[in-house]
Scaffold this active site. Sequence first.
Site: not given
Length: 212
Positions: A66, A92, A110, A146
Site C-alpha cells: 500500500r 481503498r 461518505h 470516516d
Amino acid sequence: MKRVAVLISGRGSNLGALIAAARAADYPARIALVIANRPDAAGLALAEAAGITTRVIDHRPFRGDRAAHEAAIDAGLAEERIETVCLAGYMRLLTPLLVGRWAGRMLNIHPSLLPAFPGLDTHARALAAGAKLHGCTVHLVTETMDSGPILAQAAVPVLPDDDADRLAARVLAQEHVIYPLALALHATGRPARSPAPDARLLNPLPDASARP
Ligand code: GAR
C-alpha cells in the site's frame, strides 16, 4: 483558484458534480487531475470528456504494498501541482503515509450522517437500525476511517417504503449538492463551522408540509 485532484474507484457521479460546479467562473477550485485505482472506473470517461488530465494508478501491480501504491499517487499529485485532494467513491483504505502528507487538504464524502454508520453498506444499515433520518457527510480525512472533522452534512428522511437502493438514490442527490459546497468552503479557507452561504443547501429537508 485551488488545483484539485479527485480520486475515484468507480462510477464517478460525485466527480461529475464537482466538475459541473467548477465550471462556474467564480468557483474557487479547478479540477486539474483525476486518479483512478481501477482502469475500468466509469468516472474516467467523465473526466476525459471534460478535458481533465486522468491517470490510472492501479493498485493490483503493487501486490499489497500500500505504501508504494500511495507513493505513486503522491508523485502524480505533485507532478500536477495539486493543492487539495477529494476522495469521491475511492474505495481503498489509506495509510498514514498519504493521510499524513495531505492532512487538512484531503476531503472525503461518505454516505451517512457521521459519526453514524462509518464503513460500508450504510443505507442497508440505516434501514436495519430503524433510522428516521439518514444522509451524507463531507469531512477531512484523518487516520481513523470516516472520522475526521465534518465540513458539511445533508439529511434526508427515511420513508416507510424505502429499500437500500431508493434511500441511496435520495442520499446521492444530496451528496452532489454538498460536495461542491464543502470544497468551495474549504478552498476559500473559511473555517468548517462558519455559517453556510445558503443554509438550505446544508439542510435540504423538504418542506414540513411535504413530509409524510
Ligand atoms: C458515493 O455514494 C460515496 O458517498 C460512496 O461511494 C459512492 C460513490 O459514488 N463512498 C463511500 O462509501 C466511501 N466510504 P460515485 O462514484 O458515483 O461518486
